[in-house]
Design an enzyme around this catalytic site. Sequence first.
Site, PDB file in Angstrom:
ATOM      1  N   CYS A  13      -4.141  -2.761  -1.782  1.00 28.75           N
ATOM      2  CA  CYS A  13      -3.495  -2.918  -3.082  1.00 28.75           C
ATOM      3  C   CYS A  13      -4.197  -4.056  -3.810  1.00 28.75           C
ATOM      4  CB  CYS A  13      -1.982  -3.133  -2.951  1.00 28.75           C
ATOM      5  SG  CYS A  13      -1.467  -4.690  -2.201  1.00 28.75           S
ATOM      6  N   ASN A  16      -2.757  -7.760  -1.748  1.00 31.85           N
ATOM      7  CA  ASN A  16      -2.441  -7.715  -0.325  1.00 31.85           C
ATOM      8  C   ASN A  16      -1.221  -8.570   0.002  1.00 31.85           C
ATOM      9  OD1 ASN A  16      -3.978  -8.634   2.833  1.00 31.85           O
ATOM     10  ND2 ASN A  16      -2.851  -6.773   2.383  1.00 31.85           N
ATOM     11  N   CYS A  18       2.190  -7.299  -1.387  1.00 32.07           N
ATOM     12  CA  CYS A  18       3.388  -6.462  -1.537  1.00 32.07           C
ATOM     13  C   CYS A  18       3.232  -5.103  -0.864  1.00 32.07           C
ATOM     14  CB  CYS A  18       3.736  -6.259  -3.011  1.00 32.07           C
ATOM     15  SG  CYS A  18       4.202  -7.763  -3.886  1.00 32.07           S
ATOM     16  N   ARG A  19       2.456  -4.228  -1.491  1.00 33.29           N
ATOM     17  CA  ARG A  19       2.385  -2.839  -1.040  1.00 33.29           C
ATOM     18  C   ARG A  19       1.563  -2.637   0.221  1.00 33.29           C
ATOM     19  NH1 ARG A  19       0.191  -0.518  -6.539  1.00 33.29           N
ATOM     20  NH2 ARG A  19      -0.772  -2.577  -6.468  1.00 33.29           N
ATOM     21  N   SER A  20       0.351  -3.162   0.266  1.00 31.98           N
ATOM     22  CA  SER A  20      -0.508  -2.865   1.422  1.00 31.98           C
ATOM     23  C   SER A  20      -0.007  -3.488   2.724  1.00 31.98           C
ATOM     24  CB  SER A  20      -1.975  -3.217   1.140  1.00 31.98           C
ATOM     25  OG  SER A  20      -2.155  -4.564   0.821  1.00 31.98           O
ATOM     26  N   ASP A 129       3.253  -1.181  -8.338  1.00 29.96           N
ATOM     27  CA  ASP A 129       3.285  -2.572  -7.884  1.00 29.96           C
ATOM     28  C   ASP A 129       4.669  -3.156  -8.184  1.00 29.96           C
ATOM     29  OD1 ASP A 129       2.869  -5.233  -7.250  1.00 29.96           O
ATOM     30  OD2 ASP A 129       0.976  -5.373  -8.341  1.00 29.96           O
TER      31      ASP A 129
END
Length: 156
Positions: A13, A16, A18-20, A129
């Site tokens: 993301c 690095n 939140c999402r990944s 995001d």
Amino acid sequence: MNNSPFRSVLFVCLGNICRSPLAEGVFRSVLAAEGKGDGIRIDSAGTNGYHTGEAPDERSIAVAGRYGIDISNQCCRQLTLEDFTRFDLIVGMDRANVAAIETRRPANATAQTGLLYEIALGELKQIPDPYYGTNVDFERVYRMILAASKGLSKRF
């Protein structure tokens, strides 16, 4: 013996945080529940290095924790050139991530790259995001990542 072409995956993301990292933890959990986790390399990275060395966002840690997944010990890092040969698959959370991944792709790259939802479920859906959102946004992202992880696990 697993005959899948994929033995490693890198989730990417923007930062690095939140999402990944959430995808790394959720996918690891899905594979473990399916008895597939042994010998599979799973990691996450960001297209930028703003948060290198930091832990994931507290809201990502919290939403993962609500489902029994501990991502608190992960350490944010930036996508490297070596990742393109170290991993079989590099997936971005949204189209901007995929474009940034492709911009960095070296000539010797062996990794397949693409949008997570497209590779996992055949859908062009992006994982938004949640950074500037609320806990509800983090919950939504968790559910999307869980669905994608279950689809992706079939490729491993």
